[in-house]
Design a protein around this motif. Sequence first.
Motif, PDB file in Angstrom:
ATOM      1  N   SER A  67      42.224  31.797  39.620  1.00 11.82           N
ATOM      2  CA  SER A  67      41.355  31.837  40.794  1.00 11.82           C
ATOM      3  C   SER A  67      40.669  33.198  40.910  1.00 11.82           C
ATOM      4  N   PRO A  68      39.354  33.235  41.130  1.00 12.87           N
ATOM      5  CA  PRO A  68      38.663  34.518  41.284  1.00 12.87           C
ATOM      6  C   PRO A  68      39.036  35.238  42.571  1.00 12.87           C
ATOM      7  N   TYR A  69      39.689  34.528  43.479  1.00 13.24           N
ATOM      8  CA  TYR A  69      40.094  35.190  44.721  1.00 13.24           C
ATOM      9  C   TYR A  69      41.246  36.159  44.496  1.00 13.24           C
ATOM     10  N   ASP A  70      41.965  36.024  43.381  1.00 12.00           N
ATOM     11  CA  ASP A  70      43.058  36.964  43.107  1.00 12.00           C
ATOM     12  C   ASP A  70      42.530  38.380  42.885  1.00 12.00           C
ATOM     13  N   PRO A  71      41.559  38.594  41.977  1.00 10.12           N
ATOM     14  CA  PRO A  71      40.995  39.950  41.875  1.00 10.12           C
ATOM     15  C   PRO A  71      40.172  40.329  43.098  1.00 10.12           C
ATOM     16  N   ALA A  72      39.515  39.335  43.724  1.00  5.24           N
ATOM     17  CA  ALA A  72      38.692  39.636  44.899  1.00  5.24           C
ATOM     18  C   ALA A  72      39.529  40.252  46.011  1.00  5.24           C
ATOM     19  N   ALA A  73      40.729  39.706  46.232  1.00 10.72           N
ATOM     20  CA  ALA A  73      41.587  40.201  47.312  1.00 10.72           C
ATOM     21  C   ALA A  73      42.035  41.633  47.072  1.00 10.72           C
ATOM     22  N   LEU A  74      41.973  42.070  45.809  1.00  9.15           N
ATOM     23  CA  LEU A  74      42.403  43.431  45.479  1.00  9.15           C
ATOM     24  C   LEU A  74      41.225  44.344  45.167  1.00  9.15           C
ATOM     25  N   GLY A  75      40.009  43.887  45.521  1.00 10.52           N
ATOM     26  CA  GLY A  75      38.830  44.743  45.436  1.00 10.52           C
ATOM     27  C   GLY A  75      38.375  45.051  44.029  1.00 10.52           C
ATOM     28  N   SER A  76      38.412  44.025  43.152  1.00  5.50           N
ATOM     29  CA  SER A  76      37.915  44.217  41.788  1.00  5.50           C
ATOM     30  C   SER A  76      36.617  43.437  41.623  1.00  5.50           C
ATOM     31  N   ALA A  84      29.275  52.658  36.481  1.00  5.78           N
ATOM     32  CA  ALA A  84      28.790  53.452  37.622  1.00  5.78           C
ATOM     33  C   ALA A  84      29.660  53.146  38.832  1.00  5.78           C
ATOM     34  N   PRO A  85      30.418  54.114  39.350  1.00  2.00           N
ATOM     35  CA  PRO A  85      31.385  53.841  40.418  1.00  2.00           C
ATOM     36  C   PRO A  85      30.772  53.189  41.650  1.00  2.00           C
ATOM     37  N   ASP A  86      29.536  53.584  42.012  1.00  4.44           N
ATOM     38  CA  ASP A  86      28.939  53.026  43.222  1.00  4.44           C
ATOM     39  C   ASP A  86      28.643  51.534  43.062  1.00  4.44           C
ATOM     40  N   LYS A  87      28.171  51.142  41.883  1.00  4.32           N
ATOM     41  CA  LYS A  87      27.874  49.731  41.633  1.00  4.32           C
ATOM     42  C   LYS A  87      29.144  48.896  41.700  1.00  4.32           C
ATOM     43  N   ALA A  88      30.189  49.326  41.022  1.00  4.98           N
ATOM     44  CA  ALA A  88      31.458  48.593  41.037  1.00  4.98           C
ATOM     45  C   ALA A  88      32.048  48.552  42.446  1.00  4.98           C
ATOM     46  N   ALA A  89      31.913  49.650  43.179  1.00  3.07           N
ATOM     47  CA  ALA A  89      32.490  49.725  44.525  1.00  3.07           C
ATOM     48  C   ALA A  89      31.820  48.739  45.472  1.00  3.07           C
ATOM     49  N   ILE A  90      30.502  48.594  45.366  1.00  6.33           N
ATOM     50  CA  ILE A  90      29.778  47.655  46.231  1.00  6.33           C
ATOM     51  C   ILE A  90      30.231  46.224  45.958  1.00  6.33           C
ATOM     52  N   MET A  91      30.288  45.857  44.663  1.00  9.44           N
ATOM     53  CA  MET A  91      30.728  44.507  44.316  1.00  9.44           C
ATOM     54  C   MET A  91      32.175  44.274  44.737  1.00  9.44           C
ATOM     55  N   ALA A  92      33.024  45.266  44.532  1.00 13.03           N
ATOM     56  CA  ALA A  92      34.437  45.140  44.894  1.00 13.03           C
ATOM     57  C   ALA A  92      34.606  44.949  46.400  1.00 13.03           C
ATOM     58  N   HIS A  93      33.823  45.704  47.173  1.00  7.42           N
ATOM     59  CA  HIS A  93      33.899  45.548  48.632  1.00  7.42           C
ATOM     60  C   HIS A  93      33.444  44.151  49.049  1.00  7.42           C
ATOM     61  N   ASN A  94      32.368  43.669  48.444  1.00  5.66           N
ATOM     62  CA  ASN A  94      31.893  42.328  48.770  1.00  5.66           C
ATOM     63  C   ASN A  94      32.944  41.274  48.438  1.00  5.66           C
ATOM     64  N   ALA A  95      33.616  41.449  47.297  1.00  5.27           N
ATOM     65  CA  ALA A  95      34.667  40.512  46.898  1.00  5.27           C
ATOM     66  C   ALA A  95      35.801  40.513  47.913  1.00  5.27           C
ATOM     67  N   TRP A  96      36.213  41.702  48.310  1.00  6.17           N
ATOM     68  CA  TRP A  96      37.312  41.813  49.270  1.00  6.17           C
ATOM     69  C   TRP A  96      36.927  41.193  50.615  1.00  6.17           C
ATOM     70  N   ALA A  97      35.693  41.426  51.060  1.00  7.44           N
ATOM     71  CA  ALA A  97      35.254  40.911  52.361  1.00  7.44           C
ATOM     72  C   ALA A  97      35.286  39.381  52.383  1.00  7.44           C
ATOM     73  N   VAL A  98      34.826  38.742  51.307  1.00  6.28           N
ATOM     74  CA  VAL A  98      34.845  37.282  51.250  1.00  6.28           C
ATOM     75  C   VAL A  98      36.279  36.768  51.260  1.00  6.28           C
ATOM     76  N   SER A  99      37.124  37.368  50.461  1.00 11.43           N
ATOM     77  CA  SER A  99      38.511  36.914  50.359  1.00 11.43           C
ATOM     78  C   SER A  99      39.250  37.078  51.682  1.00 11.43           C
ATOM     79  N   SER A 100      39.078  38.226  52.335  1.00 11.47           N
ATOM     80  CA  SER A 100      39.796  38.472  53.584  1.00 11.47           C
ATOM     81  C   SER A 100      39.279  37.581  54.704  1.00 11.47           C
ATOM     82  N   GLY A 101      37.980  37.208  54.656  1.00 10.37           N
ATOM     83  CA  GLY A 101      37.430  36.312  55.668  1.00 10.37           C
ATOM     84  C   GLY A 101      38.101  34.958  55.638  1.00 10.37           C
TER      85      GLY A 101
END
Length: 427
Positions: free
Chosen positions: A337-346, A388-405
């Motif tokens: 499930s992609p929600y597993d890495p999403a919940a951990l901000g990857s 690029a840390p900023d690019k990965a960080a933005i995607m990781a935050h978006n992943a976490w936000a969807v999962s936590s919602g």
Amino acid sequence: MAQSFGLMLYYVLAHQYGVLQRRRLEHQKDATRIHERLGTPKERRPDAPLIWCHVKTKTQVDAFFETISRIREDGDELWFLLTSESADLDDFLKQHLPEQCFHLFLPLQAPQFIRPYLEHWKPDAVVWTENPSHPLILCEIAARKIPLILADANMPAAKPSLFHQLLRLDKSLYQKFEAILARDEETADWLKRQGIETDKIEIIGPMQEGTVALACNEVERARLAALLLTRPIWLAACCSENEEAIVIAAHKTAMRRAHRLLLIVVPERPERGSTLAQDFEAAGLNTCLRSGGEDPDENTQVYVADTEGEMGLWYRLAPTTFMGGTLEPNTKPGGASPYDPAALGSAILHGPELGPFADSYARLGEAGATEFVEDKTTLATAVETLLAPDKAAIMAHNAWAVSSGGSLVTGRIIELLTDVLDTPRAG
């Protein structure tokens, strides 16, 4: 009085409708599941608490699967009955039904079929979704004082039928629920205008899949994080044999831009670990093996994580994850499930073979949490971009936000069900 008379009339008409429907069903060629529709399921009710969940969409099914998984973490003996009316959902549930779960069609909407259905299953609580359809079922549930929860409540898109308006059924059905979880403020306001008590209504967002973050050994995480402190890392999770060569080639290409880049690889089957390590070495990559007790050092280019139960550790260490099982058709299409890495901000990379997780990837993609790849070249390019840390960080935050919602809604349902199960029910 008008409502009582309307309900009585509805029962009489529904009884006659049920007679006609039964005759129709008995003349169908495929009669293998008529017993469900007639309220006489063949499955034996377990001697344990049972929750009945009625679902209408694949998204709600995914959310209930997550609810079931989380509520069982306490180790309680608990069973679930999932009902639906869609043939598509029926096919999906046949293949993916969790343990200690039944899946049935709803009984025909007539009292002579609903009552034996309820007598057989005797649910301890019922979770209904979207809108209180099927008045007779809900009335019979409420008459037995079985707690009713309405999840994913959404303002009806159309006015109730003239028949229902004349019998004054629709508005009164909302009163039968102990708690109503509304998708949005507009729905909550509409419910209040229907006379529903404010303390019954919670605005909690749409029902959707989420996940609880996978656990890991925090001491081990901190130890490895210290070893890898300044190195860029990406993870290839649960790769099939067909994808291993693609991952090798992509990593070698990405290392041209970042020579200190470390790849953590989790094979689809742990027993492939030593063979995979040999393949990486043969490709000229300095490799070490987790099951051999080896730690990555400054010269390690690939770390083969061929142990079980540590995915939470690898998702935490890697800011970017390629989801194996999505590039090449294999025995487990879609991988994990992609929600597993999403919940951990990857941040998540994936191919076209999404298997049962297509809806989950679509939702994460809409939020800007994933990137599509289709071969070794696009995989390497995506890995390079996410260095690029900023690019990965933005995607990781978006992943976490969807999962936590998604977890917010399922968490509230779990709280309500726990309260119900802990509260003795009056006869």
